[in-house]
Design an enzyme around this catalytic site. Structure first.
Site, mmCIF file in Angstrom:
data_model
loop_
_atom_site.group_PDB
_atom_site.id
_atom_site.type_symbol
_atom_site.label_atom_id
_atom_site.label_comp_id
_atom_site.label_asym_id
_atom_site.label_seq_id
_atom_site.Cartn_x
_atom_site.Cartn_y
_atom_site.Cartn_z
ATOM 1 N N CYS A 11 0.847 -1.193 0.000
ATOM 2 C CA CYS A 11 0.000 0.000 0.000
ATOM 3 C C CYS A 11 0.883 1.243 0.000
ATOM 4 O O CYS A 11 1.665 1.454 0.929
ATOM 5 C CB CYS A 11 -0.913 -0.010 1.215
ATOM 6 S SG CYS A 11 -1.763 1.558 1.514
ATOM 7 N N CYS A 14 0.134 3.633 2.875
ATOM 8 C CA CYS A 14 0.677 3.116 4.135
ATOM 9 C C CYS A 14 2.189 3.323 4.182
ATOM 10 O O CYS A 14 2.756 3.635 5.234
ATOM 11 C CB CYS A 14 0.374 1.621 4.274
ATOM 12 S SG CYS A 14 -1.389 1.235 4.215
ATOM 13 N N ASP A 393 21.290 18.640 -32.557
ATOM 14 C CA ASP A 393 22.601 19.001 -33.048
ATOM 15 C C ASP A 393 22.766 18.278 -34.390
ATOM 16 O O ASP A 393 22.049 17.315 -34.662
ATOM 17 C CB ASP A 393 23.662 18.540 -32.043
ATOM 18 C CG ASP A 393 25.066 18.788 -32.546
ATOM 19 O OD1 ASP A 393 25.314 19.886 -33.062
ATOM 20 O OD2 ASP A 393 25.903 17.878 -32.446
#
Length: 699
Positions: A11, A14, A393
């Site tokens: 979780c 949590c 570039d």
């Protein structure tokens, strides 16, 4: 700081709460729980017993990692998952048995069976919720515990038990979804070699790669992994560099060529002289950065986490209003609205919302890494999905980066090669190498002088004093002498042909011209078209080369625009100008373009594993071509779209559930299904990032 592997971490909300508690401990400041990779980073001196107590209160535990050399994993997520499946299965059997008994008997037996089923699937939640209630800490466990106690107190045994079972299934699915994403990342980590065959004189012995030092000679047999970056000392073979570059095609290697640690020797036997310890190798840096990338929080994730902190308290207030307002102001039934209020509490679960981003982010980073695209964090992945302009570039990016002299004009036969070679011989610049190669081909025994003084002039070339006289090698800006009309005409003709000019001159005369060209990459035009189809609006080129050369390249590859004759600081200014109009990614080689890469919204380097490229840019294309760039952008845009869909689903289903309270239709099981449904959808949709066509490879 010490690093620990966590188990039972399913979780994210949590995990955040546990991290906050650990940070409050003495010496706990700065400790982090890395939810995506399931790890805990702790300061030394933290009371481990208190840490373990905090973790165990939320069903998590830690195991000290013993390092790669042990070659095994200490995580037991699969065990926790299996145990939860068994408990949920038992709970479901008891529940449906209770429904049958309930229809036959009218006594305490079915009630006891309901309570047993609820306890079997939901006891971890009840224990954590009860502890939180005593601490006046309100999170999803607290809300679920209050809701279940309330449901049982008004005799809703069947619905309360069903809620407990569905919540258990919901948590199991959440944990399994994140674990699936983690495993896709862990697969990347398995490419790291574990052992090497060290050659000492005429003896060979197997040693862990951690014991190798720069200069050691190792034997790599057919099918074995090269232990670290090095140079082939003897042997010839094809090598699979997919772990580094994402390229499936093998690369031929022979004496004197560079090899990457983690690449696989396909056939034959190679002796490799180690150039770096494994911890400093390209592969080790890539794996470390990929692992760190999982834990960087995107702006979206940060917003979701902030929102989640306020969401649950707001839901509790709404729940209280649902319970109190209808009975007090509209003569509603207390029992009915108490039931509705309990259902609203369950809607307060923020899990699906918090889960809407991390699985998609981790999946996106992992998929790109498998393609040889190193994204240094979720924030850069999110940014890549917002890019509308790509600035390139020229040399080594759109072109092959191996310039050669195509045409010459010599006006001083005696001094042209001598002066050019004297100035360019010590330079490592690709154009200088092209000049020296031409000189060696046309004049093998050419003698050079040692400059008394030599200076690089940014954006122009090189000035030097040779035998007391001033000379210059560079572009038109380097000229300080008058230019005859025939020389000027030749300069314009070479420029019209798209050549890069290298002019050798003194203070009084032009000694000669080199017309240099660089072959355009075969894939450049197709890649630019793919970028447009992936949603990029502009593809522009920034180059220090003259206008005609830039125009020729831009037309051939299909660029939107180009800007030529730019000095390094002018490239930075042009990038700033572009960023003021949209989201800009700058693509370069990671060395010469570092200022422009840093200035852009996103710096993308083509590096094929070079240290400078890995360190400079936000995203590194580990190949030496642009073939994977459109794929990376598509994956990033897909991740961003999925996160938006996930947030909409997570909040939308909850909003529908809350609206059902108005007519009094919200039930406990509908409330839990709204969150469970959102969790399932969010997880499955996020994992689709790992599915799709393989990105295009250009060789």
């Amino acid at each position: 700081m010490d690093e620990y592997k966590l188990q039972g971490l399913s979780c994210s909300n949590c995990a955040r709460e546990m991290e906050e508690e650990i940070n409050k401990l003495e010496n706990g400041e700065g400790s982090r729980i890395l939810y995506n990779s399931s790890k805990l980073v702790l300061n030394k001196g933290v009371d481990m017993q208190k840490v373990e107590k905090i973790l165990s209160a939320d069903g998590a535990a830690l195991v000290k990692e013993h390092g790669d050399e042990h070659g095994h994993d200490h995580s037991h997520e699969h065990t926790n998952s299996s145990t939860m499946k068994i408990l949920l299965g038992m709970s479901a059997i008891i529940f449906f048995s209770a429904i049958y008994v309930d229809s036959q008997l009218d006594n305490l037996v079915p009630i006891i069976m309901y309570l047993t089923a609820a306890a079997t699937s939901g006891y971890p939640t009840f224990i954590k919720g009860a502890k939180n209630l005593l601490k006046f800490k309100f999170n999803i466990d607290t809300l679920m515990t209050i809701a279940l106690i309330g449901a049982f107190s008004i005799g809703e045994w069947k619905e309360g038990t069903l809620v407990a079972i569905l919540f258990g299934v919901n948590e199991l699915l959440e944990g399994m979804g994140m674990e699936k994403a983690r495993k896709s990342m862990e697969e990347l980590m398995k490419v790291a070699p574990k052992e090497a065959i060290l050659i000492e004189g005429d003896k060979e012995r197997v040693v862990p790669i951690s014991s190798l030092s720069a200069g050691d000679l190792v034997l790599v047999k057919s099918g074995q992994k090269i232990p670290s970056d090095g140079i082939v000392e003897s042997g010839k073979s094809s090598v699979n560099e997919a772990a580094i570059t994402g390229e499936a095609m093998p690369v031929e290697k022979e004496k004197g060529e560079k090899v990457f640690g983690g690449s696989i020797n396909n056939e034959g036997v190679l002796k490799v002289r180690i150039s770096k310890e494994y911890k400093d190798s390209s592969l080790a840096k890539i794996l470390h950065l990929v692992e760190e990338a999982q834990e960087t929080k995107t702006p979206t994730e940060q917003f979701i986490n902030r929102f989640a902190r306020y969401y649950t308290p707001i839901i509790m207030i709404v729940s209280a209003l649902v319970i109190l307002v209808p009975p007090l102001l509209f003569n509603g039934d207390w029992g009915e609205w108490f039931y509705q209020g309990l259902a609203v509490l369950i809607v307060g679960c923020p899990c699906a919302l918090i889960l809407s981003s991390p699985i998609a982010i981790v999946s996106g980073i992992a998929r790109n890494a498998k393609n040889g695209i190193l994204v240094k964090g979720g924030v850069f992945l999110e940014q890549l999905g917002k890019i509308d302009t790509v600035a390139f570039d020229k040399t080594g990016t759109l072109t092959k980066g191996h310039p050669y002299v195509e045409e010459m004009a010599v006006y001083d036969q005696e001094n042209f090669f001598r002066i050019a070679g004297s100035i360019e011989k010590s330079s490592s610049h690709p154009i200088a190498k092209a000049v020296m190669k031409k000189i060696s081909e046309d004049s093998e025994n050419q003698a050079f002088s040692e400059p008394e003084e030599i200076n690089t002039i940014s954006g122009q070339g090189v000035a030097a004093m040779i035998e007391g006289k001033s000379y210059r090698v560079g572009n038109e800006k380097s000229l300080e002498c008058s230019v005859p009309s025939e020389v000027e005409q030749k300069i314009q003709t070479m420029k019209a042909n798209g050549y890069t000019l290298v002019i050798v001159s003194s203070d009084t005369d032009v000694l000669g011209l080199f017309g240099i060209t660089d072959e355009i990459r075969e894939e450049s035009k197709e890649i630019i078209q793919d970028l447009y189809s992936s949603g990029i609006k502009q593809a522009v080129m920034l180059t220090g080369d003259h206008d005609k050369t830039a125009e020729k390249v831009a037309q051939q590859v299909g660029l939107t625009d180009y800007y030529a004759g730019l000095l390094p600081d002018e490239k930075v200014s042009k990038v700033k100008e572009l960023t003021s109009k949209g989201k800009v990614a700058m693509v370069g080689d990671g060395i010469n373009d570092a200022p422009a890469l840093a200035t852009a919204d996103l710096g993308i380097a083509m590096g094929k594993g070079t240290d400078s490229a890995i360190e400079t840019a936000d995203i590194v294309l580990m190949q030496d071509h642009l073939g994977k760039l459109p794929s990376a952008i598509k994956i990033a845009k897909r991740v961003n779209n999925i996160i938006k869909i996930n947030i909409s689903l997570a909040l939308g289903l909850k909003l529908i559930a809350l609206l059902l309270t108005i007519p009094g239709l919200l039930t406990l099981w509908i409330a839990i299904l709204s969150d469970m449904g959102a969790t399932i959808l969010v997880t499955l949709i996020s994992l689709t990032v790992m599915i799709g066509e393989k990105s295009k490879v250009s060789n």
